[in-house]
Design a protein around this motif. Structure first.
Motif: not given
Length: 433
Positions: A52, A85, A91, A95, A120, A124, A180-181, A186-189
């Motif tokens: 990326h 972005g 994000e 993807r 995951d 989601t 970045s994790n 970031y929402d997912r993190n």
């Protein structure tokens, strides 16, 4: 951990392509595929790593993935993508760019494998709840889905991250950690670091229960797909446009269900309820002479002649001009519009005079007389009579001899360009050479 999750999804002679990030999940899946290949020598496996360019470590990650694959004798290719972005966030943009690149690289008969796991799936589902999604969004990620001519499979979807970590420790696997994790912006993190640990401490089986709920929502959506498939098929033409007048008299619930499925078939993301209301109000019910256009991420929704079109934005070529000096050779058109070929099999067009230059343009104005039509027409009216939507009109190649419009290949020939005897030629517009 047995390999039963692979055996339930894969045939022994399958051709598989793994999206290999080099992280824990995809490293475990690649190792399992290598082990399964040893039991089934007919299995074909290769890996694709998407670069990326978002991290200063991206080059090192690519080298790591190539080294692991070389060690395990798995072909590996690095795909370079650009991520913008600004419209949908980093994000989502990453993807979309990743999946677009992966599916473009698949060869006939190959299946794409990705390594999303049970945790995951739980993340989601929670993100879908945060967005106020309906059953389709709450269904989260299916274990398998069809994309074009290929299958997208997620073999690890019922396996927890804890199980993957135990497997990696047992087999002494090495993987990379994306810095970045750790970024909870970031929402997912944020969910992974601050919310899910609390939920799982209180309810240890929360992720598994969430996955069951997602699966039930998925079953309901599949049932609706089956019930609405025949009606939707009757409303869609060969180019994917949706004939919308029958939707006007339907209940809002049924109309929205059909719109969602049509958009999904066109490759769009699931629209929110407010977006569907805007489609009905601002596009379907807009006045007859309007030219409505709604933007949804990287797509546009347009209307023309009682049909809805789901399109990627297209640039106008009205200022482009090409000279076709040697008509024995095909002419490449800009912006992936294909090629023009000159054929002597059919005498449709007259040959240009020695002092006439053949050019290709993408805009025409004025009054024109066409072969087979009485009287002349203004160009705007000609496009309307031919049923050419406004956004296509400045992307159609027009053949000129000097300043005289001769033809739009496959659409019309002007009187000034028509062959008067058998000494003529035909212009053929094709998407492939």
């Amino acid at each position: 951990m047995s390999l039963s999750h692979l055996a339930s999804l894969l045939t022994p002679d399958a051709r598989l392509v793994l999206a290999f990030s080099g992280g824990l999940d995809s490293t475990v899946l690649l190792h399992q595929l290598v082990s399964w290949q040893q039991q089934h020598p007919q299995l074909r496996v290769r890996a694709l790593h998407v670069h990326h360019g978002l991290s200063p470590n991206a080059d090192n990650w690519a080298l790591h993935c190539q080294h692991i694959c070389q060690q395990w004798q798995i072909p590996c290719e690095v795909l370079y993508v650009q991520v913008d972005g600004r419209s949908s966030g980093i994000e989502a943009a990453a993807r979309e760019a990743r999946y677009h690149a992966l599916f473009q690289q698949l060869q006939p008969g190959e299946h794409l494998l990705t390594a999303q796991h049970l945790d995951d799936q739980c993340e989601t589902l929670l993100l879908a709840l945060k967005r106020g999604s309906g059953p389709a969004g709450l269904a989260a990620m299916p274990q398998q889905r069809t994309v074009g001519d290929h299958q997208h499979l997620r073999p690890l979807l019922e396996i927890s991250r804890q199980q993957l970590e135990a497997y990696a420790d047992e087999h002494q696997l090495r993987w990379i950690e994306d810095e970045s994790n750790a970024d909870s912006r970031y929402d997912r993190n944020f969910l992974r670091q601050q919310i899910l640990p609390v939920l799982q401490q209180r309810w240890p089986h929360f992720s598994a229960a969430s996955a069951r709920s997602a699966a039930l929502c998925g079953e309901q959506e599949q049932l609706l797909d089956e019930l609405l498939a025949e009606q939707l098929m009757q409303l869609i033409d060969a180019q994917g446009a949706l004939h919308f007048p029958p939707l006007i008299t339907m209940s809002e619930t049924r109309r929205n269900a059909l719109l969602r499925r049509w958009i999904a078939q066109q490759g769009g993301a699931m629209p929110a309820r407010e977006a569907l209301k805007r489609i009905t109000k601002e596009v379907i019910n807009s006045r007859e002479d309007a030219k409505p256009c709604l933007r949804f991420g990287n797509f546009e929704l347009r209307r023309y002649r009682q049909q809805l079109f789901w399109l990627r934005p297209q640039i106008s070529l009205s200022q482009h001009s090409l000279t076709w000096q040697n008509r024995t050779q095909p002419l490449c058109l800009p912006d992936n519009l294909g090629w023009l070929h000159a054929s002597g099999d059919i005498a449709e067009l007259r040959h240009p005079q020695p002092d006439e230059t053949v050019t290709i343009r993408f805009q025409a104005q004025g009054h024109h007389h066409l072969v087979g039509r009485a009287g002349g027409r203004e160009m705007k009216k000609l496009w309307h009579e031919l049923g050419i939507a406004p956004w296509r009109r400045e992307r159609i190649p027009l053949i000129y001899f000097d300043q005289t419009l001769i033809s739009a290949p496959g659409l019309f020939i002007t009187r000034e360009g028509a062959a008067s005897d058998e000494q003529g030629w035909q212009a053929i517009w094709s998407l492939q050479q």
